[in-house]
Motif scaffolding. Structure first.
Motif, mmCIF file in Angstrom:
data_model
loop_
_atom_site.group_PDB
_atom_site.id
_atom_site.type_symbol
_atom_site.label_atom_id
_atom_site.label_comp_id
_atom_site.label_asym_id
_atom_site.label_seq_id
_atom_site.Cartn_x
_atom_site.Cartn_y
_atom_site.Cartn_z
ATOM 1 N N VAL A 18 38.430 42.941 40.031
ATOM 2 C CA VAL A 18 39.503 42.657 39.079
ATOM 3 C C VAL A 18 40.792 42.300 39.831
ATOM 4 O O VAL A 18 41.205 43.008 40.760
ATOM 5 N N ARG A 19 41.423 41.204 39.411
ATOM 6 C CA ARG A 19 42.666 40.741 40.030
ATOM 7 C C ARG A 19 43.690 40.382 38.958
ATOM 8 O O ARG A 19 43.332 40.047 37.820
ATOM 9 N N ASP A 20 44.966 40.437 39.344
ATOM 10 C CA ASP A 20 46.009 39.979 38.437
ATOM 11 C C ASP A 20 46.219 38.474 38.624
ATOM 12 O O ASP A 20 45.516 37.817 39.406
ATOM 13 N N ASP A 21 47.191 37.912 37.904
ATOM 14 C CA ASP A 21 47.388 36.463 37.920
ATOM 15 C C ASP A 21 47.947 35.956 39.248
ATOM 16 O O ASP A 21 47.976 34.751 39.486
ATOM 17 N N ARG A 22 48.350 36.855 40.128
ATOM 18 C CA ARG A 22 48.826 36.463 41.451
ATOM 19 C C ARG A 22 47.748 36.636 42.524
ATOM 20 O O ARG A 22 48.030 36.494 43.711
ATOM 21 N N GLY A 23 46.546 36.951 42.080
ATOM 22 C CA GLY A 23 45.429 37.075 43.001
ATOM 23 C C GLY A 23 45.321 38.410 43.702
ATOM 24 O O GLY A 23 44.474 38.576 44.584
ATOM 25 N N ARG A 24 46.148 39.383 43.312
ATOM 26 C CA ARG A 24 46.110 40.689 43.951
ATOM 27 C C ARG A 24 45.028 41.553 43.314
ATOM 28 O O ARG A 24 44.900 41.594 42.090
ATOM 29 N N VAL B 247 48.333 50.096 35.241
ATOM 30 C CA VAL B 247 48.997 50.316 36.521
ATOM 31 C C VAL B 247 47.921 50.298 37.601
ATOM 32 O O VAL B 247 46.771 50.666 37.361
ATOM 33 N N TYR B 248 48.292 49.885 38.815
ATOM 34 C CA TYR B 248 47.320 49.718 39.887
ATOM 35 C C TYR B 248 48.062 49.597 41.205
ATOM 36 O O TYR B 248 49.289 49.442 41.232
ATOM 37 N N HIS B 249 47.306 49.694 42.298
ATOM 38 C CA HIS B 249 47.929 49.421 43.586
ATOM 39 C C HIS B 249 47.216 48.286 44.285
ATOM 40 O O HIS B 249 46.075 47.951 43.972
ATOM 41 N N CYS B 250 47.905 47.665 45.225
ATOM 42 C CA CYS B 250 47.333 46.593 46.032
ATOM 43 C C CYS B 250 47.814 46.767 47.465
ATOM 44 O O CYS B 250 48.917 47.278 47.713
ATOM 45 N N GLY B 251 46.983 46.380 48.402
ATOM 46 C CA GLY B 251 47.332 46.504 49.798
ATOM 47 C C GLY B 251 48.341 45.464 50.234
ATOM 48 O O GLY B 251 48.300 44.318 49.793
ATOM 49 N N VAL B 252 49.261 45.884 51.111
ATOM 50 C CA VAL B 252 50.268 44.966 51.645
ATOM 51 C C VAL B 252 50.267 44.991 53.171
ATOM 52 O O VAL B 252 51.228 44.564 53.802
#
Length: 306
Positions: A22-28, A46-51
């Motif tokens: 599953v990804r958001d519209d920014r590809g995260r 709500v969710y987290h993504c790696g940076v």
């Protein structure tokens, strides 16, 4: 034993509407996402993504259909493992695991009085919980869920894990009074219930829900210390203090399933149903299934008070 109908709803992904990676519209990637109804229609997550370098950010997104997600705001820049609770007054509480990347994590609570505040990423109040079960400078307290909150937000009950004896994560519960006074205690009965099924590694994230008037948790447990491929999801009966492994069956047979959450809500079709999210660790994932998974199914019963 748990109700067979409930187990089937939680486990048979092949009969659900499912989205892998599953990804958001920014590809995260929307790792460890938690979904709740949007009071203006549709859904919030709500969710987290790696940076990079073991660091994560927490975000919030909206969706009209549980399939496409539009990123709306970053809620925290150095945090992970978020959980959200919608309140009757239209506001939201978010709990996160702050820190990481070499800094022992701690619990943080964020208060958003309105939907607009949430989608702007503007919290009215923030509380950083002191470590109470393990030393702050050495060990983690994290992966929270919000069990409940009073109407005035002055009493909030939170579940979390703590790094017991510097070996494995075990379960705790905290109470925040007046958004300023924090107390916490271990919850060894949850640990013991999973240990009966051979869980010797971490007992981590959990989510609470009600079914047929009974309180349940979905809890992640690891049968081997440091064995990422051994993560499994368990159903815990709060009244009985008993747990059972959930034989969740994905299309490709992914095995390492963790970070579970479940929400009873109305589906895009208008039917009452449930949405389950989890994280499929790549070491045990089938091709095309690694990362965040979301599936939803109709339950045939009202989503509120199920």
């Amino acid at each position: 034993m748990p109700p067979p109908a409930l187990v089937e709803l939680l486990c048979d992904v092949s009969r659900a509407t499912v989205h892998y990676e599953v990804r958001d519209d920014r590809g995260r990637t929307m790792d460890t996402l938690k979904v709740v109804p949007d009071p203006e229609g549709g859904y919030l997550a709500v969710y987290h993504c790696g940076v990079g370098r073991g660091m994560f950010e927490v975000h919030v997104a909206t969706s009209p259909d549980l399939a496409t997600w539009t990123s709306r705001a970053r809620l925290d820049a150095f945090a992970s493992q978020p959980h959200i609770l919608g309140l009757d007054d239209g506001g939201f509480l978010v709990a996160i695991e702050a820190g990481g990347a070499g800094t022992p994590p701690w619990l943080r609570l964020l208060d958003y009085p309105t939907r607009a505040d949430l989608l702007a990423g503007t919290a009215a109040r923030t509380f950083d919980a002191p470590h109470t079960l393990v030393p702050r400078r050495k060990y983690a307290e994290g992966t929270p869920n919000i069990y409940s909150a009073s109407a005035d937000r002055e009493r909030i009950e939170v579940g979390f894990h703590y790094f017991r004896r510097g070996r494995v994560d075990r379960q705790g519960r905290g109470v925040l009074e007046g958004f300023s006074e924090w107390s916490a205690t271990p919850e060894p009965y949850i640990d013991s219930a999973l240990e009966r099924w051979g869980v010797r590694g971490n007992v981590g994230g959990r989510d609470a829900f009600r079914w047929d008037g009974r309180e349940y948790l979905l809890v992640e447990g690891q049968t081997e210390v440091h064995g990422w491929h051994t993560w499994r999801t368990y159903l815990y009966d709060v009244a009985e203090q008993s747990a059972w492994p959930l034989p969740i069956l994905t299309h490709g047979g992914s095995a390492a399933i963790a970070n579970p959450s479940v929400t009873l809500l109305d589906l895009p079709s208008g039917e009452p149903g449930l949405v389950v999210t989890a994280y499929l660790f790549h070491v045990g994932a089938a091709t095309g299934e690694g990362g965040p998974m979301l599936f939803h199914r109709a339950t045939g019963r009202p989503s509120a008070g199920a």
